[in-house]
Design an enzyme around this catalytic site. Structure first.
Site, PDB file in Angstrom:
ATOM      1  N   LYS A  14       0.820  -1.216   0.140  1.00  0.00           N
ATOM      2  CA  LYS A  14      -0.035  -0.145  -0.048  1.00  0.00           C
ATOM      3  C   LYS A  14       0.688   1.303   0.041  1.00  0.00           C
ATOM      4  O   LYS A  14       0.535   2.188  -0.686  1.00  0.00           O
ATOM      5  CB  LYS A  14      -0.909  -0.146   1.148  1.00  0.00           C
ATOM      6  CG  LYS A  14      -2.082   1.294   1.376  1.00  0.00           C
ATOM      7  CD  LYS A  14      -2.829   0.712   2.636  1.00  0.00           C
ATOM      8  CE  LYS A  14      -2.301   0.429   3.696  1.00  0.00           C
ATOM      9  NZ  LYS A  14      -1.588   1.690   4.576  1.00  0.00           N
ATOM     10  N   ARG A  89      -9.713   5.027   9.505  1.00  0.00           N
ATOM     11  CA  ARG A  89      -9.455   3.499   9.968  1.00  0.00           C
ATOM     12  C   ARG A  89     -10.729   3.088  10.444  1.00  0.00           C
ATOM     13  O   ARG A  89     -10.974   1.784  10.795  1.00  0.00           O
ATOM     14  CB  ARG A  89      -8.332   3.248  10.872  1.00  0.00           C
ATOM     15  CG  ARG A  89      -6.992   3.086  10.338  1.00  0.00           C
ATOM     16  CD  ARG A  89      -6.125   2.722  11.271  1.00  0.00           C
ATOM     17  NE  ARG A  89      -4.734   2.977  10.761  1.00  0.00           N
ATOM     18  CZ  ARG A  89      -4.215   1.902  10.212  1.00  0.00           C
ATOM     19  NH1 ARG A  89      -4.591   0.661  10.101  1.00  0.00           N
ATOM     20  NH2 ARG A  89      -2.759   2.044   9.713  1.00  0.00           N
ATOM     21  N   ARG A 134      13.782  -9.981  11.249  1.00  0.00           N
ATOM     22  CA  ARG A 134      12.705  -9.752  12.488  1.00  0.00           C
ATOM     23  C   ARG A 134      12.265 -11.006  12.772  1.00  0.00           C
ATOM     24  O   ARG A 134      11.115 -11.534  12.255  1.00  0.00           O
ATOM     25  CB  ARG A 134      11.515  -9.003  11.829  1.00  0.00           C
ATOM     26  CG  ARG A 134      12.109  -7.465  11.624  1.00  0.00           C
ATOM     27  CD  ARG A 134      11.194  -6.596  11.212  1.00  0.00           C
ATOM     28  NE  ARG A 134       9.778  -6.643  11.327  1.00  0.00           N
ATOM     29  CZ  ARG A 134       8.805  -5.985  10.935  1.00  0.00           C
ATOM     30  NH1 ARG A 134       9.071  -4.947  10.165  1.00  0.00           N
ATOM     31  NH2 ARG A 134       7.592  -6.266  11.662  1.00  0.00           N
TER      32      ARG A 134
END
Length: 194
Positions: A14, A89, A134
């Site tokens: 995005k 949101r 990660r």
């Protein structure tokens, strides 16, 4: 004038698509994350309030986020349009944005929703996690983040779908292909006067 929102689950690309689509239309891409960091870094009153929540891993409350967005959409560089990334949101934020736009005598043109299969999203994010070292980004954690995203944004997508301005764009494939599909969908919608 082109006023857009881009939505998509984590790993959908995005942010990257927002930059390329905004560049194509000559409008600023406005990311709520960037706005938060600018306010916190600039030590503004809103930034100080936001950082209290951000530091503890909580969502920044709507009233703070809405105030930041209202301020940002009052800047001269958005007169020709904008692309919002990460906002709204919630349905409460939709109402706030409607009020901001009405106050500026503007309206939203389209909401681009990037759609990507969950398995592909998980694979993308696992790859990225491995590249970035990660270890906390495991498949179950990623699937949970996707579930939270859908729960959080489903009502937003539904509300904009009712207005007939959601453009679903397949977010699978090469970045350039996705950008081209998104731009074509937006231009088609603008041409129809959505």
């Amino acid at each position: 004038m082109t006023r857009l929102i881009i939505m998509g689950p984590p790993g959908s690309g995005k942010g990257t698509q927002a930059e390329h689509i905004a560049a194509h239309f000559g409008i600023p891409a406005i990311s709520t994350g960037d706005i938060f960091r600018a306010h916190v870094g600039g030590r503004t009153e809103l930034g100080a309030e936001a950082s209290k929540y951000m530091d503890s891993g909580e969502f920044v409350p709507d009233h703070v986020t809405n105030a930041m967005i209202r301020q940002r959409l009052g800047n001269a560089d958005v007169l020709a349009g904008f692309l919002l990334d990460g906002y709204p949101r919630t349905t409460a934020q939709i109402e706030a944005l409607d009020g901001i736009l009405a106050g500026n005598r503007q309206q939203l043109d389209a909401v681009v929703e990037l759609t990507v299969d969950d398995d592909e999203l998980v694979a993308r994010m696992l790859r990225r996690a491995q590249e970035q070292g990660r270890s906390d980004d495991t498949a179950p954690v990623i699937r949970r983040r996707l579930e939270l995203y859908r729960n959080e944004t489903q009502a937003v997508v539904e509300r904009y779908s009712e207005r007939g301005i959601v453009l679903a764009v397949d977010g699978s494939g090469q970045r350039e292909e996705i950008t081209a599909k998104a731009i074509a969908a937006i231009e088609s919608a603008l041409g129809k006067g959505l």
